[in-house]
Scaffold this motif. Structure first.
Motif, PDB file in Angstrom:
ATOM      1  N   GLN A  88      19.010 -36.878 -20.090  1.00 49.77           N
ATOM      2  CA  GLN A  88      18.663 -35.420 -19.460  1.00 49.77           C
ATOM      3  C   GLN A  88      17.094 -35.489 -19.342  1.00 49.77           C
ATOM      4  O   GLN A  88      16.733 -34.986 -18.148  1.00 49.77           O
ATOM      5  CB  GLN A  88      18.989 -34.502 -20.667  1.00 49.77           C
TER       6      GLN A  88
ATOM      7  N   LEU B 195      16.962 -37.578 -16.099  1.00 46.84           N
ATOM      8  CA  LEU B 195      17.123 -36.785 -14.897  1.00 46.84           C
ATOM      9  C   LEU B 195      16.213 -35.599 -14.622  1.00 46.84           C
ATOM     10  O   LEU B 195      16.143 -35.325 -13.473  1.00 46.84           O
ATOM     11  CB  LEU B 195      18.789 -36.057 -15.426  1.00 46.84           C
ATOM     12  N   ASP B 196      15.589 -35.082 -15.724  1.00 49.28           N
ATOM     13  CA  ASP B 196      14.587 -33.948 -15.229  1.00 49.28           C
ATOM     14  C   ASP B 196      13.257 -34.584 -14.513  1.00 49.28           C
ATOM     15  O   ASP B 196      12.684 -33.812 -14.115  1.00 49.28           O
ATOM     16  CB  ASP B 196      14.271 -33.393 -16.566  1.00 49.28           C
TER      17      ASP B 196
ATOM     18  N   ALA C 182      24.861 -34.752 -18.011  1.00 51.17           N
ATOM     19  CA  ALA C 182      23.906 -35.510 -17.458  1.00 51.17           C
ATOM     20  C   ALA C 182      24.196 -36.958 -17.093  1.00 51.17           C
ATOM     21  O   ALA C 182      23.628 -37.739 -16.298  1.00 51.17           O
ATOM     22  CB  ALA C 182      22.738 -35.361 -18.562  1.00 51.17           C
TER      23      ALA C 182
ATOM     24  N   ASP D 293      25.844 -37.230 -13.695  1.00 53.12           N
ATOM     25  CA  ASP D 293      24.674 -36.912 -12.545  1.00 53.12           C
ATOM     26  C   ASP D 293      23.809 -38.081 -12.655  1.00 53.12           C
ATOM     27  O   ASP D 293      23.335 -38.333 -11.488  1.00 53.12           O
ATOM     28  CB  ASP D 293      24.080 -35.736 -13.025  1.00 53.12           C
ATOM     29  N   TYR D 294      23.349 -38.516 -13.695  1.00 54.82           N
ATOM     30  CA  TYR D 294      22.352 -39.545 -13.583  1.00 54.82           C
ATOM     31  C   TYR D 294      23.109 -41.002 -13.153  1.00 54.82           C
ATOM     32  O   TYR D 294      22.380 -41.570 -12.225  1.00 54.82           O
ATOM     33  CB  TYR D 294      21.681 -39.796 -14.949  1.00 54.82           C
TER      34      TYR D 294
END
Length: 561
Positions: free
Chosen positions: A42, A45-46, A107, A110-111
């Motif tokens: 996460q 990703l951020d 996450a 998504d990543y």
């Protein structure tokens, strides 16, 4: 997330997947105790600022919007091909992870989508899925157990295979005790057939004759494995839709630098901005004549014809969608096409704007000295990237080494991409200085302060991608070279500033070094340059540590997703 919790999570998903696909093997596809902690993924990703990619398409007639829909469908098959090129299980892993969508653990999915695989391209290709699965130099282009020596020995014993083995459009596989080269057209037959179907459907819908021609010739290339004619057709595109789709960049092949990755850029043309740059087309010979080469060296560029298109990105696939977001490109890479027809520079305006505002601006506010913070500008950043792409087309391509006709790419092998990206950066600064000093400059609003400031701030944008990437490694070489030669300075507060006069000389000396490496196809000299300058010093690392809260790059949500 604790290991036990991860085990429960992935076991549950594995059961769901196995019931869906009718197999119990899915649980073994991603070891349940071999994923990075959710908090880490996460956090990674951020680091990527989420943007919506939804450019204004209102100027497109209905026929072109319909064609665009089919082109996007084709691109989704290109995505599948690239993921297979990178890892044999990538598409199955992506499907497996898709069951995390809408859960606390999204996450991971998504990543994975951003990185187009299990390796973190922002963190030196460190795996975040299958932690023991280290990325190998040749990814899935070659047998995992094949050595470089075995590859070369096979060619030496079977010279009739050399062209196919070194081709950018083949996969190398074992057949019993033999090595064989399988054309992309055969290896990826099912995906390419579907991609071609949608391209031909788009060709029937569009009223743009140049696009129709390209779509049909590219669909034919997917079957023939010969991309030359369609590359030429791509250079001639002149309508509202600017599309390039096929195998191009060789960054993923860190073993030899031969194999081309599939990608697709689907964009719409900004005709007004493109027209502003036509004046640069007429000074290419002047730019080459100004290159800092010693006496006795002549440079035959890859191609003098190189139209410039400013576009807005609509959708991407394959290599174009992996890791950090592309802001411009210069294609094709076929040296024959470059020599005989030329190349084309494409500037992705909406991506440039997103990166300048979201990444470059906070970097310059954090790392540049007080007197230099106001220097970077979007104009400086845009024109640096523009001339970088033009420089790709003006550098050497075909060369002669020890009486042999060859190419820079073939001689520098896996080092080529880093050396070439480094050279394009340095020649961009060198040529932009020349343009600024021209009495009738085609870019009258650009100043050296804007150029140099944007160049310095932009280095810290690119080096954060990691020195093992072509762009990040090339920037590390430049940054260390200019610091050594006084072009860049670090003040007592650890902030960076430009020394205008010394930077000019430092750029010229590095430009000459890079040009001589390429003109001579000097692998040993390229190796020495990278060993001596491609590193992150404690001072540079201290600066990078200050950017912990600054996005490394952007990640994109497309209207077509």
């Amino acid at each position: 997330m604790a290991i036990k919790a991860r085990k429960r999570l992935f076991a549950a998903i594995a059961l769901a997947v196995s019931s869906y696909v009718g197999t119990t093997s899915a649980v073994g596809l991603i070891p349940i105790d071999s994923v990075a902690p959710l908090e880490h993924v996460q956090t990674q990703l951020d680091k990527l600022a989420l943007i919506d990619v939804n450019p204004d398409l209102s100027q497109l007639p209905a026929s072109e919007k319909a064609a665009l829909d089919e082109i996007v469908k084709a691109t989704k098959y290109i995505d599948r091909i690239f993921r297979t090129q990178v890892h044999k299980d990538n598409n199955r892993m992506r499907f497996f992870l898709s069951f995390l969508e809408g859960t606390t653990y999204q996450a991971y999915y998504d990543y994975f989508k951003v990185m187009q695989g299990p390796w973190d391209r922002v963190e030196m290709d460190k795996p975040f899925i299958n932690l023991d699965d280290e990325k190998i130099a040749g990814v899935n282009y070659y047998p995992a157990d094949m050595t470089n020596e075995e590859f070369e020995e096979w060619i030496a014993a079977h010279p009739e295979d050399e062209e196919d083995f070194r081709s950018g459009f083949t996969m190398i596989r074992r057949s019993g005790d033999d090595l064989i080269a399988i054309p992309y057209s055969k290896f990826f037959r099912s995906e390419l057939r579907m991609a071609a179907y949608h391209l031909k459907k788009a060709a029937r819908l569009t009223e743009d004759k140049s696009l129709e021609k390209y779509l049909l010739s590219r669909a034919a290339a997917f079957k023939s494995n010969d991309y030359r004619e369609s590359d030429i057709d791509w250079i001639g595109l002149n309508g509202d839709i600017e599309l390039v789709v096929g195998p191009y960049e060789t960054y993923e092949d860190e073993r030899f630098g031969y194999k081309a990755a599939f990608e697709s850029f689907v964009t719409v043309t900004d005709h007004e901005e493109s027209a502003k740059l036509e004046a640069i087309e007429g000074i290419r010979t002047e730019l080459i004549d100004n290159y800092p080469l010693p006496d006795g060296y002549d440079l035959t560029p890859k191609g003098l014809s190189s139209p410039i298109k400013v576009v807005n990105e609509v959708y991407t696939g394959g290599d174009a969608r992996s890791g950090y977001a592309t802001i411009a490109f210069n294609l094709p890479n076929d040296e024959w096409v470059r020599d005989n027809v030329g190349s084309k520079n494409v500037m992705l305006k909406n991506m440039l704007e997103a990166k300048f505002e979201g990444v470059l601006t906070p970097i310059k506010d954090t790392l540049l000295s007080q007197e230099d913070q106001g220097k970077p500008s979007f104009s400086g950043f845009f024109n640096f990237v523009l001339m970088h792409e033009i420089s790709h087309g003006l550098g050497p391509g075909n060369i002669v080494v020890d009486g042999r006709e060859t190419t820079v790419r073939a001689e520098l092998k896996e080092l080529y991409s880093t050396i070439e990206e480094c050279q394009a950066d340095v020649l961009s600064i060198h040529s932009n200085q020349y343009i600024i000093d021209m009495p009738d400059s085609p870019i009258p609003s650009l100043t050296k302060d804007e150029l140099f400031g944007s160049y310095l701030a932009g280095m810290f944008r690119s080096i954060r991608f990691g020195t093992n990437s072509a762009h990040g490694g090339g920037v590390a070489i430049q940054l260390n070279w200019h610091l050594e030669n006084g072009g860049f300075e670090i003040n007592e507060a650890g902030l960076f500033k430009v020394n205008d006069e010394k930077l000019k000389d430092s750029v010229a000396s590095l430009a000459q070094e890079l040009l001589l490496i390429e003109l001579n196809g000097d692998y040993a000299r390229a190796t020495a340059l990278m060993e001596n300058y491609r590193f992150v010093s404690p001072q540079i690392q201290a600066a990078l540590d200050k950017l912990a809260d600054v996005p490394v790059d952007i990640r994109k949500h497309y209207a077509y997703d």
